[in-house]
Write an enzyme that holds these catalytic residues in place. Structure first.
Site, short mmCIF file in Angstrom:
data_model
loop_
_atom_site.label_atom_id
_atom_site.label_comp_id
_atom_site.label_asym_id
_atom_site.label_seq_id
_atom_site.Cartn_x
_atom_site.Cartn_y
_atom_site.Cartn_z
CE LYS A 50 -4.06 2.30 2.03
NZ LYS A 50 -3.04 3.40 1.66
CG ASP A 66 0.82 7.45 3.20
OD1 ASP A 66 -0.29 8.25 2.32
OD2 ASP A 66 0.79 7.62 4.22
CD GLU A 85 -1.03 4.20 4.90
OE1 GLU A 85 -1.88 4.55 4.71
OE2 GLU A 85 -0.10 4.69 3.71
#
Length: 348
Positions: free
Chosen positions: A66, A68, A207
């Protein structure tokens, strides 16, 4: 036991390793029928990941890191490139290196879906660094160090791919982007046990991870085809003021935060860590311009300067207390309204 990362798939229906390139356009032979090209859309509403506490299990799911940053779509046409944010705003001038890399991709038309990020020294995406490179909230500077991690291909060489299953779109994307380490990179797909991958991501202070159903078509909205599982919870809250401090950087002891309940705002606690001195100084300047004598929410604190509920902060936190306040909160950065930042909504 986790499986090793899967190598990028071989080019789809091709026996050469040469990069995909469009054929030169030729005048149409009147004796031949029109080819069924799909019109290139000006914008595709993005597919969004649904938040889940645990990763899904089974062979039907693919996983990625993931990232960011800012979700963007890169539209490539013969004579121009546009970089469109999740909210539909043209930010081509803010990501010049990504736009320049897109112009060099050997394809006439394409739409890449991905995340514009700035990486730290360890190769992790750093949202605060991305915002600073853009000149802060609402800034219009060019983020020269930003790169794009591409994770989907929505349109390719005259054809709409949103009705194709994810695994097919990924084959084409891998062939198009390749293993470049430039300003446009492939967000690598990992075949592994979801829980083990999440543990590894958290250990490396990432994350979290994204899970995607391999047979899903591209559907706009948050419908569950894509899932996000975070190492640490993070959400967006409205800043409604700050506590003064003579010793803290920028004179801000902590930021006061609020979330929505029904149509009104409710105080959910404060955050006093996570911002650097430069962040604190800029926040103080912005909040002082938004000062108000009217309390946006009920807060039983002294030495508070209230502000109009305009700024949106992304905040990491571990949990909620029994009285509805954030626990172990840490400031990550300001979210821009143009990025369609969704403010946290409390249950009724």
């Amino acid at each position: 036991m986790t499986k090793p990362p899967r190598k990028p798939s071989q080019p789809l229906l091709r026996e050469t390793e040469a990069p995909i390139r469009s054929r030169p356009r030729k005048p149409r032979d009147p004796a031949q029928p029109h080819l069924p090209f799909d019109p290139m859309p000006d914008r595709v509403e993005p597919c969004l990941a649904l938040l889940k506490a645990k990763p899904p299990r089974g062979p039907d799911w693919l996983f990625e890191v993931k990232w960011d940053g800012y979700r963007v779509a890169v539209h490539i046409r013969p004579n121009d490139v546009r970089i469109i944010t999740r909210g539909g705003h043209d930010w081509t001038d803010r990501f010049p290196t990504i736009a320049a890399a897109a112009r060099k991709i050997g394809v006439a038309t394409a739409i890449l879906d991905g995340e514009a990020v700035v990486l730290d020294a360890q190769g992790r995406s750093d949202f605060g660094a991305l915002q600073r490179s853009l000149g802060g909230r609402g800034g219009r500077q060019a983020a020269g160090e930003a790169i794009l991690y591409a994770f989907d291909l929505l349109y390719f060489d005259g054809h709409d791919l949103t009705g194709m299953e994810l695994s097919g779109r990924r084959h084409l994307l891998e062939d198009l982007v390749g293993e470049s380490e430039g300003s446009i990179r492939l967000s690598q797909e990992v075949e592994a046990d979801g829980e083990a991958l999440l543990a590894a991501a958290c250990e490396h202070r990432l994350e979290g991870i994204i899970a995607k159903h391999r047979d899903s078509v591209y559907r706009s909205g948050r419908l569950g085809d894509w899932l996000k599982i975070k190492c640490v919870q993070s959400d967006n809250f409205v800043i409604v003021g700050y506590e003064l401090s003579a010793s803290a950087r920028g004179g801000i002891g902590s930021l006061l935060l609020a979330a929505y309940r029904n149509d009104g705002l409710v105080y959910v606690g404060s955050v006093g860590t996570g911002f650097k001195e430069r962040d604190a100084v800029e926040l103080r300047q912005m909040l002082d311009r938004l000062k108000t004598k009217r309390q946006p929410v009920a807060v039983d604190k002294k030495g508070v300067v209230f502000s109009q509920p305009t700024l949106i902060a992304e905040v990491e936190y571990r949990a909620w207390t029994d009285d509805g306040k954030l626990r172990h909160a840490s400031y990550k950065g300001l979210r821009d309204v143009q990025d369609n930042a969704a403010i946290y909504k409390l249950c009724e």
